[in-house]
Every structure is written in structure tokens, then in C-alpha cells.
Write an enzyme that holds these catalytic residues in place. Structure first.
Site, short mmCIF file in Angstrom:
data_model
loop_
_atom_site.label_atom_id
_atom_site.label_comp_id
_atom_site.label_asym_id
_atom_site.label_seq_id
_atom_site.Cartn_x
_atom_site.Cartn_y
_atom_site.Cartn_z
N TYR A 1 -23.74 5.40 -2.20
CA TYR A 1 -22.46 6.14 -2.18
C TYR A 1 -22.46 7.25 -3.23
O TYR A 1 -21.92 8.34 -3.00
CB TYR A 1 -21.29 5.19 -2.44
CG TYR A 1 -20.86 4.42 -1.20
CD1 TYR A 1 -20.07 5.02 -0.22
CD2 TYR A 1 -21.25 3.10 -1.01
CE1 TYR A 1 -19.69 4.33 0.92
CE2 TYR A 1 -20.87 2.39 0.12
CZ TYR A 1 -20.09 3.01 1.09
OH TYR A 1 -19.71 2.33 2.22
N ARG B 1 0.84 -1.22 0.00
CA ARG B 1 0.00 0.00 0.00
C ARG B 1 0.86 1.26 0.00
O ARG B 1 0.55 2.25 -0.64
CB ARG B 1 -0.93 -0.04 1.21
CG ARG B 1 -1.85 1.16 1.40
CD ARG B 1 -2.95 1.17 0.37
NE ARG B 1 -3.79 2.36 0.51
CZ ARG B 1 -3.48 3.55 0.05
NH1 ARG B 1 -2.34 3.74 -0.59
NH2 ARG B 1 -4.30 4.58 0.20
O1 CP3 Z 1 -10.31 -8.91 0.91
C1 CP3 Z 1 -11.37 -8.48 0.41
O2 CP3 Z 1 -12.48 -8.57 0.99
C2 CP3 Z 1 -11.35 -7.96 -1.02
C3 CP3 Z 1 -11.24 -6.56 -1.19
C4 CP3 Z 1 -12.39 -5.61 -0.86
C5 CP3 Z 1 -12.13 -4.27 -0.50
N1 CP3 Z 1 -13.33 -3.63 -0.40
C6 CP3 Z 1 -10.80 -3.69 -0.31
C7 CP3 Z 1 -10.63 -2.38 0.38
C8 CP3 Z 1 -13.77 -5.78 -0.91
C9 CP3 Z 1 -14.59 -7.04 -1.20
C10 CP3 Z 1 -14.36 -4.51 -0.63
C11 CP3 Z 1 -15.81 -4.27 -0.65
C12 CP3 Z 1 -16.32 -2.97 -0.20
N2 CP3 Z 1 -15.78 -1.74 -0.40
C13 CP3 Z 1 -17.58 -2.80 0.43
C14 CP3 Z 1 -18.57 -3.90 0.73
C15 CP3 Z 1 -18.23 -4.65 1.97
C16 CP3 Z 1 -18.37 -3.84 3.23
O3 CP3 Z 1 -17.33 -3.59 3.86
O4 CP3 Z 1 -19.51 -3.48 3.58
C17 CP3 Z 1 -17.74 -1.41 0.67
C18 CP3 Z 1 -18.93 -0.75 1.35
C19 CP3 Z 1 -16.61 -0.76 0.13
C20 CP3 Z 1 -16.35 0.72 0.07
C21 CP3 Z 1 -15.11 1.11 0.75
N3 CP3 Z 1 -13.84 0.78 0.33
C22 CP3 Z 1 -15.00 1.89 1.91
C23 CP3 Z 1 -16.17 2.45 2.70
C24 CP3 Z 1 -13.63 2.04 2.17
C25 CP3 Z 1 -13.02 2.90 3.24
C26 CP3 Z 1 -13.11 2.28 4.56
C27 CP3 Z 1 -11.90 1.46 4.84
O5 CP3 Z 1 -12.05 0.35 5.35
O6 CP3 Z 1 -10.83 1.97 4.52
C28 CP3 Z 1 -12.91 1.31 1.20
C29 CP3 Z 1 -11.45 1.15 1.07
C30 CP3 Z 1 -10.89 -0.24 1.00
N4 CP3 Z 1 -11.42 -1.26 0.26
C31 CP3 Z 1 -9.71 -0.71 1.64
C32 CP3 Z 1 -9.54 -2.04 1.24
C33 CP3 Z 1 -8.41 -2.96 1.61
C34 CP3 Z 1 -8.76 0.12 2.50
C35 CP3 Z 1 -8.10 1.19 1.70
C36 CP3 Z 1 -6.63 1.39 1.99
O7 CP3 Z 1 -5.88 0.42 2.19
O8 CP3 Z 1 -6.20 2.55 1.97
#
Ligand code: CP3
Length: 352
Positions: free
Chosen positions: A156, A43
Site C-alpha cells: 500500500y 460512521r
Molecule cells: O471487524 C474487523 O474486522 C476489524 C476492523 C478492520 C478494518 N479493516 C476496518 C475497516 C480490520 C481487521 C481491517 C483490516 C484491513 N484493512 C485489511 C486486511 C484484511 C483485508 O480485508 O484484506 C486491509 C487490506 C485494510 C485496508 C483497508 N481499509 C481498505 C482497502 C479499506 C477500503 C475498502 C473498504 O472496505 O472500505 C479500508 C477501510 C475500512 N477498514 C473500513 C472498515 C470498517 C470501511 C471504511 C468506512 O467505513 O468508511
């Protein structure tokens, strides 16, 4: 795929076909991500989160990290649900410490600016990731592709980011149902095309995340979650009859009963709030329905005895139903990688 003798060598696919084995297959939502030091290292090498999703070499490596560490039964494509709004032109940005931000969609003119023509070209790196993963994964590990469901994606987009309440989309759905419905239809079409292309690239199971379904009351839930999901599932089953689908309508409580009755998926993922024994007794009992879930992600932050007791309780509560062990929501950032090891070791010890 099934061997000629009909014995399924992939435990996750066997469960989704309705088989119940002694050891449940296991994977965890957000099994790749910030709780793993090897993820944080990659990352740091890129400027923005979406760059990871659009770099096949990095996305493949990140998807494989938890498979190597823990030997999960499934790998979930490393990407994000917001790549669809991004591909349609919603200008998605991930701001450090603040979560996702999008240009808010509030009018007909905003909707008219979205363009699905470039969808596949924009998402080609995701398909390349899937092709690479199919070549790299061990033969007993199932590859799960995924998408956000229309309601959650629309939430969103209209809100312009994350929210606890998602008032802006809920208000638009009531005040301008035609406009909101046109957005939902556009998204449902995009989801069908996107997931279908994931299957062509090599995804073996598809999961639909409707993370914010729980904010909708009954009639709205039917209109914005159940109906569009049904349309997507029906289209995908028509195109790819052998690819199982799992739906995750998070937070809908007793409406899981109606959802399970209406939506012809092979798997339903339960959030942490659903009592497993109730779900096992009550949700559609045909042999093709597999349940998934629903350990509280916070149990991974507690002590080992409590964690394993909780896992054991869930396994027992499923009774004779086919199920996939998972969390009720994603792994939290604070989770110790060792806690996940202890959970997986316990589940694997159920083999004997
Ligand atoms: O390992 C896995 O599950 C696969 C990867 C995956 C990610 N997001 C990676 C991610 C999957 C399946 C998702 C789905 C996702 N993304 C959802 C549905 C599941 C849930 O959690 O309800 C939603 C709502 C999102 C939208 C999203 N993406 C948000 C709200 C955020 C910010 C919050 C956070 O946890 O940081 C993300 C970012 C995100 N998606 C990260 C990862 C690893 C973190 C970002 C980073 O590393 O900077």
C-alpha cells in the site's frame, strides 16, 4: 487465561491450543463495519474513517456491536492495518468510495522521511481501545489484536493506495531490493513493537493480515512474506509465549504448505480458494496448529439453504482438526445482518 483445573473457558483460546470441540468457535473477518446499521450511524458522526480508529470510545462501541448482536466467540479490535503507515508518517487518507490513499513511497529519500520514534504515542488510542475492551467484554469472549504484515503494508505504501496488481511495489522489490528490504525491515520492527504493546494492553490473540501475499511468486513470497513473518512471530513468541498468533497469507495457494512448515504460528487462516479437506490433510499436523476459515463471503449473499449447506460442508471437511469457523475474507458491505444470524445460529446448534 486457563483456569487452575486447566479447562479453557474461552472456546477460541481452546481451539488455538489444539482442542477440538463439537461446536467450533466462530468469528468473522470484518464482523464490525458497514453492513451493520448501528456502525453506519456512528460512521456518519465523524468526518473521516481514521477518526473512528483513534477514538477509543467509538472504537470500543463498534467492536462490541457484533458481539452483542451475534454472540461471537471473539471480538477483533476495531482499527485498520494502515494505522502503522499512518504512524510512520505516510499520510494515510480514506477517500469516500475510493479506498485508502497514501503518499507513494518511491525513493530512498521517501523512506528516510518515515519516522518510527512517535509510533507508540500515535497509536496510544488503539492501546486505550484494547484496555477498554478487556474491561467490557464477556468472560468467554477472546479479544483479538491485529496488524498488517510487512509485505501488504509496504504494498500500500509504495503503490500509494489499493490496487489489483500492486505493480509499483513488485517492481521496486525486483529493481531496488535493498531499498525495498529496508522498508520491509522497518515495518517488521514496527509490527513487533505495535503487537507487543497490544498484548501489554490486553490483546489475547494476534492476527497478521497479509492480504496481498498472493501476488508474489515463490522466491519473492519466501523473501518478502515468509521470512519477515517468521521474524515477527519468533520475536513475539519470545516476548509473550502464552499469546497465540494467527497468520493470514491470503491467496498463496499450495505455498500454504511451506508457510505452515516455516512460520511457527498457532493458527493459519485459509482464504476462500483453499480446499479445506486438502488443507486439513496437508498442512503441518502438530497438535498446536489450528486452521481458520474459509466460507466464501458471497455465500452470505445467497439463499439460506445454500449458506448452511456450505457451512456444513466446511465443518465436515476439517475432519478431526482443531479449527475456528470464519470467512475466507471479510464480510461484504452488501451482507444482510440476518444472514449472519442464520449462520451463527447454525454453528451454535452444533453444540449438542
Ligand atoms: O471487524 C474487523 O474486522 C476489524 C476492523 C478492520 C478494518 N479493516 C476496518 C475497516 C480490520 C481487521 C481491517 C483490516 C484491513 N484493512 C485489511 C486486511 C484484511 C483485508 O480485508 O484484506 C486491509 C487490506 C485494510 C485496508 C483497508 N481499509 C481498505 C482497502 C479499506 C477500503 C475498502 C473498504 O472496505 O472500505 C479500508 C477501510 C475500512 N477498514 C473500513 C472498515 C470498517 C470501511 C471504511 C468506512 O467505513 O468508511
Amino acid at each position: 487465561m486457563a483456569s487452575s483445573s486447566g479447562i479453557q473457558a474461552k472456546p477460541l483460546l481452546a481451539a488455538l491450543r489444539g482442542e477440538r470441540r463439537k461446536r467450533p468457535p466462530v468469528w468473522l473477518m470484518r464482523q464490525a463495519g458497514r453492513y451493520l446499521p448501528e456502525y453506519r450511524e456512528i460512521r456518519r458522526s465523524v468526518a473521516g474513517f481514521l477518526e473512528l480508529c483513534y477514538s477509543p470510545d467509538l472504537a470500543i462501541e463498534i467492536t462490541l456491536q457484533p458481539i452483542r448482536r451475534y454472540g461471537f466467540d471473539a471480538a477483533i479490535l476495531f482499527s485498520d492495518i494502515l494505522v502503522i503507515p499512518d504512524a510512520l508518517g505516510a499520510d494515510v487518507r480514506f477517500v469516500e468510495g475510493e479506498g485508502p490513499q497514501l503518499t507513494p513511497l518511491r525513493s530512498r529519500a521517501d523512506l528516510a522521511r518515515l519516522d518510527a520514534k512517535g509510533l507508540h504515542a500515535h497509536l496510544e488510542p488503539v492501546y486505550a481501545t484494547i484496555r477498554g475492551l478487556r474491561a467490557a467484554l464477556p468472560s468467554d469472549v477472546t479479544l483479538i489484536g491485529f496488524s498488517g504484515a510487512p509485505w501488504t503494508l509496504a504494498a500500500y505504501m509504495v503503490e500509494g493506495g489499493g490496487s489489483k496488481e500492486f505493480l509499483a511495489p513488485r517492481r521496486m522489490a525486483r529493481r531496488e531490493p535493498e531499498l525495498f528490504g529496508a522498508l520491509i525491515d522497518l515495518l517488521a520492527d514496527a509490527v513487533i513493537e505495535y503487537l507487543s504493546a497490544q498484548v501489554t494492553a490486553g490483546a489475547e490473540v494476534l492476527q497478521l493480515f497479509d492480504s496481498w501475499a498472493g501476488v508474489l511468486p515463490e522466491p519473492e513470497l519466501r523473501r518478502w512474506c515468509i521470512e519477515p513473518t517468521k521474524r515477527i512471530v519468533t520475536a513475539l513468541r519470545g516476548r509473550h509465549p502464552d499469546v497465540p498468533l494467527i497468520a493470514f497469507p491470503r491467496g498463496i495457494g499450495a505455498s500454504y504448505v511451506e508457510f505452515a512448515r516455516e512460520v511457527p504460528v498457532q493458527g493459519i487462516s485459509l482464504d476462500t480458494g483453499v480446499p479445506v479437506a486438502w488443507a486439513a490433510r496437508t498442512l503441518r499436523r502438530d497438535p498446536s496448529l489450528c486452521l481458520q476459515g474459509n466460507l466464501d463471503p458471497v455465500a452470505l449473499l445467497g439463499d439460506e439453504t445454500g449458506l448452511l449447506a456450505e457451512a456444513q460442508r466446511i465443518v465436515a471437511a476439517y475432519g478431526d482438526r482443531p479449527f475456528i469457523f470464519n470467512l475466507g475474507h471479510g464480510v461484504t458491505q452488501e451482507t444482510s445482518p440476518d444472514a449472519v444470524s442464520r449462520l451463527v445460529d447454525y454453528l451454535k446448534s452444533l453444540d449438542g
